[in-house]
Design a protein around this motif. Structure first.
Motif, PDB file in Angstrom:
ATOM      1  N   ARG A  47      38.583  40.236  33.234  1.00  0.00           N
ATOM      2  CA  ARG A  47      37.711  40.833  34.244  1.00  0.00           C
ATOM      3  C   ARG A  47      37.475  39.848  35.395  1.00  0.00           C
ATOM      4  O   ARG A  47      37.534  40.210  36.569  1.00  0.00           O
ATOM      5  CB  ARG A  47      36.391  41.257  33.611  1.00  0.00           C
ATOM      6  N   GLN A  48      37.232  38.588  35.058  1.00  0.00           N
ATOM      7  CA  GLN A  48      36.998  37.562  36.084  1.00  0.00           C
ATOM      8  C   GLN A  48      38.252  37.326  36.922  1.00  0.00           C
ATOM      9  O   GLN A  48      38.171  37.206  38.147  1.00  0.00           O
ATOM     10  CB  GLN A  48      36.526  36.256  35.434  1.00  0.00           C
ATOM     11  N   PHE A  49      39.421  37.261  36.263  1.00  0.00           N
ATOM     12  CA  PHE A  49      40.665  37.051  36.997  1.00  0.00           C
ATOM     13  C   PHE A  49      40.926  38.206  37.951  1.00  0.00           C
ATOM     14  O   PHE A  49      41.278  38.004  39.118  1.00  0.00           O
ATOM     15  CB  PHE A  49      41.845  36.879  36.028  1.00  0.00           C
ATOM     16  N   LEU A  50      40.722  39.446  37.483  1.00  0.00           N
ATOM     17  CA  LEU A  50      40.912  40.623  38.328  1.00  0.00           C
ATOM     18  C   LEU A  50      39.933  40.593  39.501  1.00  0.00           C
ATOM     19  O   LEU A  50      40.299  40.905  40.634  1.00  0.00           O
ATOM     20  CB  LEU A  50      40.748  41.901  37.509  1.00  0.00           C
ATOM     21  N   ARG A  51      38.707  40.197  39.248  1.00  0.00           N
ATOM     22  CA  ARG A  51      37.701  40.094  40.308  1.00  0.00           C
ATOM     23  C   ARG A  51      38.146  39.067  41.362  1.00  0.00           C
ATOM     24  O   ARG A  51      38.040  39.323  42.562  1.00  0.00           O
ATOM     25  CB  ARG A  51      36.350  39.696  39.718  1.00  0.00           C
ATOM     26  N   CYS A  52      38.655  37.920  40.913  1.00  0.00           N
ATOM     27  CA  CYS A  52      39.137  36.886  41.842  1.00  0.00           C
ATOM     28  C   CYS A  52      40.313  37.412  42.670  1.00  0.00           C
ATOM     29  O   CYS A  52      40.381  37.185  43.880  1.00  0.00           O
ATOM     30  CB  CYS A  52      39.563  35.632  41.090  1.00  0.00           C
ATOM     31  N   TYR A  53      41.228  38.119  42.015  1.00  0.00           N
ATOM     32  CA  TYR A  53      42.389  38.689  42.709  1.00  0.00           C
ATOM     33  C   TYR A  53      41.936  39.660  43.801  1.00  0.00           C
ATOM     34  O   TYR A  53      42.372  39.577  44.949  1.00  0.00           O
ATOM     35  CB  TYR A  53      43.311  39.395  41.704  1.00  0.00           C
ATOM     36  N   LYS A  54      41.039  40.576  43.433  1.00  0.00           N
ATOM     37  CA  LYS A  54      40.563  41.571  44.402  1.00  0.00           C
ATOM     38  C   LYS A  54      39.798  40.919  45.549  1.00  0.00           C
ATOM     39  O   LYS A  54      39.941  41.319  46.706  1.00  0.00           O
ATOM     40  CB  LYS A  54      39.686  42.612  43.708  1.00  0.00           C
ATOM     41  N   ASP A  55      38.999  39.909  45.237  1.00  0.00           N
ATOM     42  CA  ASP A  55      38.243  39.209  46.266  1.00  0.00           C
ATOM     43  C   ASP A  55      39.187  38.499  47.238  1.00  0.00           C
ATOM     44  O   ASP A  55      39.026  38.587  48.454  1.00  0.00           O
ATOM     45  CB  ASP A  55      37.280  38.208  45.627  1.00  0.00           C
ATOM     46  N   MET A  56      40.187  37.809  46.692  1.00  0.00           N
ATOM     47  CA  MET A  56      41.140  37.107  47.554  1.00  0.00           C
ATOM     48  C   MET A  56      41.904  38.097  48.422  1.00  0.00           C
ATOM     49  O   MET A  56      42.105  37.866  49.622  1.00  0.00           O
ATOM     50  CB  MET A  56      42.107  36.268  46.730  1.00  0.00           C
ATOM     51  N   LYS A  57      42.332  39.220  47.843  1.00  0.00           N
ATOM     52  CA  LYS A  57      43.076  40.216  48.607  1.00  0.00           C
ATOM     53  C   LYS A  57      42.214  40.768  49.735  1.00  0.00           C
ATOM     54  O   LYS A  57      42.674  40.903  50.876  1.00  0.00           O
ATOM     55  CB  LYS A  57      43.545  41.344  47.706  1.00  0.00           C
TER      56      LYS A  57
END
Length: 116
Positions: free
Chosen positions: A82-92
């Protein structure tokens, strides 16, 4: 006109991008790999290959799954997933904002009324 950004994360090979992010988001929404695959019109085996490749590259599991039975199976994102996906979406999101700013700056003379 607009610029389009595609964020892909890789080691020696690509292992995480828009497809894996969408798959994980849908698994989180439905609690089911099968339902996520159905929504994406993707085979179950392809989804597992994508997840397995990402798990191996990251060194942790993105999903916690419970096999089916009378009550059926369930899949949820792990806290790390969940945290990794959140980081990915935030960076995108941040990249898209910056890309839009740069696009307007660099292509100002060509935009006119064609900005999307």
């Amino acid at each position: 006109m607009k610029a389009k950004i595609k964020l892909v994360i890789e080691n020696e090979e690509r292992f995480f991008g828009p497809g894996v992010a969408e798959l994980l988001s849908l698994i989180d929404k439905y609690g089911s790999i099968q339902a996520a695959c159905s929504d994406m019109n993707m085979s179950y085996s392809k989804a597992w290959k994508m997840i397995k490749r990402a798990n191996e590259a990251l060194g942790f599991s993105l999903l916690a799954s419970k096999n089916g039975g009378k009550e059926g199976g369930e899949s949820r994102l792990t806290e790390e997933g969940r945290q990794f996906l959140r980081c990915y979406k935030d960076m995108k999101e941040r990249l898209c904002i910056e890309a839009d700013r740069m696009f307007r700056e660099c292509f100002e003379a060509y935009l006119g009324d064609h900005i999307v």
